[in-house]
Write a protein that holds these residues in place. Sequence first.
Motif, mmCIF file in Angstrom:
data_model
loop_
_atom_site.group_PDB
_atom_site.id
_atom_site.type_symbol
_atom_site.label_atom_id
_atom_site.label_comp_id
_atom_site.label_asym_id
_atom_site.label_seq_id
_atom_site.Cartn_x
_atom_site.Cartn_y
_atom_site.Cartn_z
ATOM 1 N N ALA A 8 7.451 33.809 15.600
ATOM 2 C CA ALA A 8 6.598 32.828 16.253
ATOM 3 C C ALA A 8 7.405 31.621 16.691
ATOM 4 O O ALA A 8 8.443 31.302 16.101
ATOM 5 C CB ALA A 8 5.480 32.394 15.304
ATOM 6 N N VAL A 14 1.386 24.077 15.965
ATOM 7 C CA VAL A 14 0.978 25.322 16.615
ATOM 8 C C VAL A 14 2.050 26.392 16.418
ATOM 9 O O VAL A 14 3.239 26.135 16.656
ATOM 10 C CB VAL A 14 0.731 25.104 18.124
ATOM 11 C CG1 VAL A 14 0.341 26.418 18.798
ATOM 12 C CG2 VAL A 14 -0.343 24.044 18.342
ATOM 13 N N ASN A 15 1.646 27.590 15.996
ATOM 14 C CA ASN A 15 2.547 28.741 15.898
ATOM 15 C C ASN A 15 2.140 29.773 16.942
ATOM 16 O O ASN A 15 0.994 30.227 16.951
ATOM 17 C CB ASN A 15 2.499 29.368 14.509
ATOM 18 C CG ASN A 15 3.209 28.514 13.469
ATOM 19 O OD1 ASN A 15 4.077 27.718 13.801
ATOM 20 N ND2 ASN A 15 2.811 28.662 12.229
ATOM 21 N N ILE A 16 3.089 30.124 17.831
ATOM 22 C CA ILE A 16 2.803 31.057 18.917
ATOM 23 C C ILE A 16 3.511 32.373 18.622
ATOM 24 O O ILE A 16 4.735 32.451 18.713
ATOM 25 C CB ILE A 16 3.288 30.495 20.274
ATOM 26 C CG1 ILE A 16 2.752 29.070 20.478
ATOM 27 C CG2 ILE A 16 2.873 31.411 21.416
ATOM 28 C CD1 ILE A 16 3.385 28.354 21.663
ATOM 29 N N PRO A 114 4.602 36.776 24.683
ATOM 30 C CA PRO A 114 3.595 36.401 23.694
ATOM 31 C C PRO A 114 2.837 37.606 23.163
ATOM 32 O O PRO A 114 2.621 38.588 23.871
ATOM 33 C CB PRO A 114 2.658 35.488 24.489
ATOM 34 C CG PRO A 114 2.756 36.002 25.891
ATOM 35 C CD PRO A 114 4.193 36.435 26.057
ATOM 36 N N GLY A 118 -1.438 35.059 21.091
ATOM 37 C CA GLY A 118 -0.691 33.851 21.418
ATOM 38 C C GLY A 118 -0.615 33.559 22.904
ATOM 39 O O GLY A 118 0.142 32.683 23.330
ATOM 40 N N PRO A 121 -1.718 29.608 23.903
ATOM 41 C CA PRO A 121 -0.742 28.583 23.522
ATOM 42 C C PRO A 121 0.624 28.802 24.174
ATOM 43 O O PRO A 121 1.342 27.841 24.460
ATOM 44 C CB PRO A 121 -0.662 28.693 21.994
ATOM 45 C CG PRO A 121 -1.260 30.010 21.663
ATOM 46 C CD PRO A 121 -2.262 30.297 22.723
ATOM 47 N N TYR A 122 0.979 30.067 24.427
ATOM 48 C CA TYR A 122 2.235 30.375 25.149
ATOM 49 C C TYR A 122 2.164 29.769 26.552
ATOM 50 O O TYR A 122 3.097 29.100 27.000
ATOM 51 C CB TYR A 122 2.406 31.889 25.223
ATOM 52 C CG TYR A 122 3.658 32.379 25.918
ATOM 53 C CD1 TYR A 122 4.796 32.727 25.191
ATOM 54 C CD2 TYR A 122 3.697 32.523 27.305
ATOM 55 C CE1 TYR A 122 5.940 33.208 25.826
ATOM 56 C CE2 TYR A 122 4.835 32.989 27.954
ATOM 57 C CZ TYR A 122 5.953 33.334 27.213
ATOM 58 O OH TYR A 122 7.082 33.810 27.855
#
Length: 259
Positions: A8, A14-16, A114, A118, A121-122
Amino acid sequence: MRAIWTGAISFGLVNIPVKLFSGAESTSLDLDMLRKNDLCPIKYLRVCKRDNQEVPFEEIVKGYEYTDGEYIVLTDEDFQNANVKKTKLIDILDFVQESEIDTRYFEKPYYLEPDKTGAKPYALLLEALKRSGKVGIATYVLRNKGNLGVLKPYDDVLVLNQMRYASEVRNYKELKLPENQSLRDQEIELALTLIGQLTVPFDPAKYHDTYVEDLKRIIEEKSKGLQPTPAEEAPQPTKVVDLMALLKESLEKKKREAA
């Protein structure tokens, strides 16, 4: 393409979730090592230094010599447990202007894709980097090695460009560089004019490995029993007294090519 890492991107809180793909490939010729007298292919063996016996790959482990002749064996689980978080995270530490980064630090590009969860947020991070004009400086672990990288947008993809640490870049001060060279204004103006005439928009597709093409030509000639001939002669150093004349000749050549 096959993913070589999954984890990630850490962007604030935020964790993508992403997958990492190599963004480069080699175009060099695949040459085999042969015995000179009969061209028999050479086989490389993993041999024990103590008894000269070949060791099967599945019996090989990695170890660190902490005292003379004494080793601590490290398993895949040990590398993972050294820092579980870091082995699964591209951790953005700072944002900087890309123009501030010395090109000597860039090493190898990777593409980031991604995960389904995700995607938004990506896209957010991609668009934010585009609008800010900034790049992210991040740390990550790949192949049991801690790395430094720069995260930047390129079209619709995030690119992680592996960087060298400052300690890995040699100091050029050890080189014997010219000092107190008296340059005439006319020489500088001619050089600037030549640079101007040779300046074009950058197109990476324009450049390719012509040396590999030359090697293939040599191979083709030898396969037909011909004596290979060099494509070009070795360059000769420019004499200082000829500098102005060569600059002018270069300009004239460029003009003729343009015409």
